[in-house]
Scaffold this motif. Structure first.
Motif, mmCIF file in Angstrom:
data_model
loop_
_atom_site.group_PDB
_atom_site.id
_atom_site.type_symbol
_atom_site.label_atom_id
_atom_site.label_comp_id
_atom_site.label_asym_id
_atom_site.label_seq_id
_atom_site.Cartn_x
_atom_site.Cartn_y
_atom_site.Cartn_z
ATOM 1 N N ALA A 153 0.824 -1.211 0.000
ATOM 2 C CA ALA A 153 0.000 0.000 0.000
ATOM 3 C C ALA A 153 0.856 1.260 0.000
ATOM 4 O O ALA A 153 0.431 2.312 -0.476
ATOM 5 C CB ALA A 153 -0.939 0.002 1.206
ATOM 6 N N GLU A 154 2.083 1.149 0.508
ATOM 7 C CA GLU A 154 2.985 2.302 0.565
ATOM 8 C C GLU A 154 3.679 2.570 -0.764
ATOM 9 O O GLU A 154 4.317 3.604 -0.922
ATOM 10 C CB GLU A 154 4.045 2.075 1.651
ATOM 11 N N HIS A 155 3.579 1.649 -1.709
ATOM 12 C CA HIS A 155 4.386 1.770 -2.923
ATOM 13 C C HIS A 155 3.549 1.678 -4.193
ATOM 14 O O HIS A 155 3.989 1.140 -5.208
ATOM 15 C CB HIS A 155 5.476 0.697 -2.922
ATOM 16 N N GLY A 156 2.334 2.216 -4.142
ATOM 17 C CA GLY A 156 1.479 2.222 -5.317
ATOM 18 C C GLY A 156 1.879 3.294 -6.308
ATOM 19 O O GLY A 156 2.667 4.197 -6.000
ATOM 20 N N PRO A 157 1.324 3.229 -7.521
ATOM 21 C CA PRO A 157 1.580 4.267 -8.526
ATOM 22 C C PRO A 157 0.930 5.600 -8.169
ATOM 23 O O PRO A 157 1.216 6.627 -8.777
ATOM 24 C CB PRO A 157 0.971 3.675 -9.801
ATOM 25 N N GLY A 158 0.048 5.572 -7.195
ATOM 26 C CA GLY A 158 -0.605 6.747 -6.624
ATOM 27 C C GLY A 158 -1.059 6.357 -5.235
ATOM 28 O O GLY A 158 -0.720 5.275 -4.750
ATOM 29 N N PRO A 159 -1.822 7.213 -4.541
ATOM 30 C CA PRO A 159 -2.371 6.802 -3.246
ATOM 31 C C PRO A 159 -3.091 5.462 -3.382
ATOM 32 O O PRO A 159 -3.935 5.287 -4.259
ATOM 33 C CB PRO A 159 -3.342 7.936 -2.907
ATOM 34 N N ALA A 160 -2.741 4.502 -2.526
ATOM 35 C CA ALA A 160 -3.189 3.125 -2.744
ATOM 36 C C ALA A 160 -3.773 2.503 -1.487
ATOM 37 O O ALA A 160 -3.521 2.950 -0.361
ATOM 38 C CB ALA A 160 -2.025 2.275 -3.251
#
Length: 238
Positions: A153-160
């Motif tokens: 969740a910390e490394h999505g292409p945007g807020p994830a």
């Protein structure tokens, strides 16, 4: 939650990991000057006993779950003994909001301690941002699926937001919000029969497209993957 707090807690977790590697349960507890005990806690997964200098972990859970709980309690201790960080958190949050923020930060720190960000970044670069990474990272690094979900969740292409769903009828087993993601998803929330997550589980086929969170209205990008009776999913805002 402000990114500064997240970064500071991750830094605490990295420093602890480097100082006390390899992170056996006993070394983790000794790292904060405590002993470790597994016992029946009557509900909670774990707690700190400051008087007896013990970390108490609920017996009867899987070793991976117990290790995550132990890391969570270690981060609790580290935050409580970082006067500047604790003061800043009290200034920023009050009442239930403080407790919610503290628990989220402890989960984040526990995930960073057990599954370093660099490993997640490398996996995403190699395989793409896909939900199968939740069980794959958990298996590869010997951590719980909750840890892998928090890390992804910390490394999505945007807020994830990362989600694990299961059961019949389908419900949320666990979810984690990354930085910048405002939407939240409570544990045990039911998922409608016509929602893409349920359809993916019933058909055995992955879903990629736009869909709202269970119970929500705003469409987000969703990639859902059914596997072994569960549905692993990643939502994000482009």
């Amino acid at each position: 939650m402000h990114d500064t707090y997240r970064d500071r807690v991750r830094a605490l977790a990295r420093a602890f990991r480097e100082a006390h590697w390899p992170l056996t349960p006993q070394r983790m507890a000794r790292g904060i000057g405590y002993t470790l005990a597994y016992t029946d806690l009557g509900g909670p997964d774990g707690m700190l006993d400051p008087v007896g200098k013990r970390v108490l972990i609920a017996a009867g859970q899987s070793p991976r779950r117990q290790r995550f709980t132990l890391a969570h309690e270690v981060i609790h201790h580290l935050i409580q003994h970082d006067d500047e960080l604790l003061s800043d958190l009290h200034d920023a949050f009050e009442g239930p909001a403080f407790e919610e923020a503290l628990e989220a930060l402890c989960n984040l720190g526990a995930a960073e301690m057990l599954l370093p960000s660099r490993a997640v970044v490398e996996a995403v670069a190699q395989h793409g941002y896909r939900p199968r990474l939740i069980p794959e990272l958990a298996e590869r690094y010997g951590v719980s699926e909750e840890v892998a979900a928090i890390a992804l969740a910390e490394h999505g292409p945007g807020p994830a937001l990362a989600l694990i769903a299961g059961g019949r009828p389908l419900r949320v087993l666990f979810s984690a919000r990354g930085k910048g993601m405002r939407a939240r998803l409570p544990k045990a929330r039911g998922i409608a029969a016509d929602h893409p997550l349920t359809v993916a589980r019933e058909t055995g086929l992955p879903f990629r497209g736009k869909a709202p969170l269970p119970g929500g209205r705003t469409p987000l990008y969703l990639w859902a993957q059914p596997l072994h009776g569960k549905v692993y999913a990643l939502y994000w805002v482009a």
